[in-house]
Design a protein around this motif. Sequence first.
Motif: not given
Length: 340
Positions: A37-66
């Motif tokens: 329970v504690l590990a689950d709560t702490t692990s979700r802390h920053l996921i729940d805070a949101g974010g721009k997700r720039l790195r996965p976006l760049l991965t997905l964008l670069a993949a469109q070259l293939g």
Amino acid sequence: MTGAALPLADPELAELLTGRLEIVEERLRDAVTQSDVLADTTSRHLIDAGGKRLRPLLTLLAAQLGEGQRPEVLDAAVVVELTHLATLYHDDVMDSAPLRRGAPSAHEVWGNQVAILTGDLLFARASGIVAGLGPEAVRIQAATFERLCLGQLHETVGPAAGTDAVEHYLRVLADKTASLIATSARFGAMFAGCPADVVATLVEYGEKVGVAFQLADDVIDLSADGARTGKTPGTDLRERVPTMPVLLLRARVGAADPADPGEEAARDRELLARLDGDLSSDEALAVAVEGLRAHPVLAETRRRAQQWAGEAITALDGLPSGSVKDSLVSFAEALVDRAS
């Protein structure tokens, strides 16, 4: 820059990647789920805070070259964001940062040890996913993780005697920030089956975009709009975290004649003394922030961010024209426009 308003040139491509990012977001939440329970709560802390997700976006964008629809691309996008989130837990402890994405940092809620261990848990989950992507991906992830650690180490100990502090700082940025951004682009192109020369181009682009991104953050840390990012303006100053404006100011003072009675030289010395003084009170911090905002070193930092972004865009010259290349250009421009 969220999934609803991606910094991309083509609206159709942005819509496609928004859908892909939604899948990544679901997988991220699954990836951080813990039976404890504690590990689950702490692990979700920053996921729940949101974010721009720039790195996965760049991965997905670069993949469109293939072949961007390959399932490995989604796994890679999850890996780079998990790795990034893990570093944030550690960085906030190192920097004593009270906020992250507008919410209390994990160490403020649960303490340093729990925050560090949570970061380790996320690194472990990222490692488990990357293992399924094959030995080459594991090797790249390990090399990236090594650079992330070295960047933090070199930032912590500072430049050696006789080393140019600005050059040392750029090396820190390359390791601590640009390495993972470059890997994000590399994974996208690689797992989409792009040729080696395209992958190499994306790596160079990512390295340069990463430095531009962090230099822009140095400007944002001093900006009046810094509170919108969930980070109090001047946090880096208070925590004595080196940033480009301060390093440029220090270099100016160091290169000047200490006996120079001129107003500009005296103003530089006074501001540097203020920055090196006690910034624990909000009033003292506000005065220091305002002094740097009005100083030419802030504009010089912004110019350097734009220069690095320009070099990243130039690195794309060998790619075929089209919406993906245009979107990589607008992605780089958007990162530095945040500091305008």
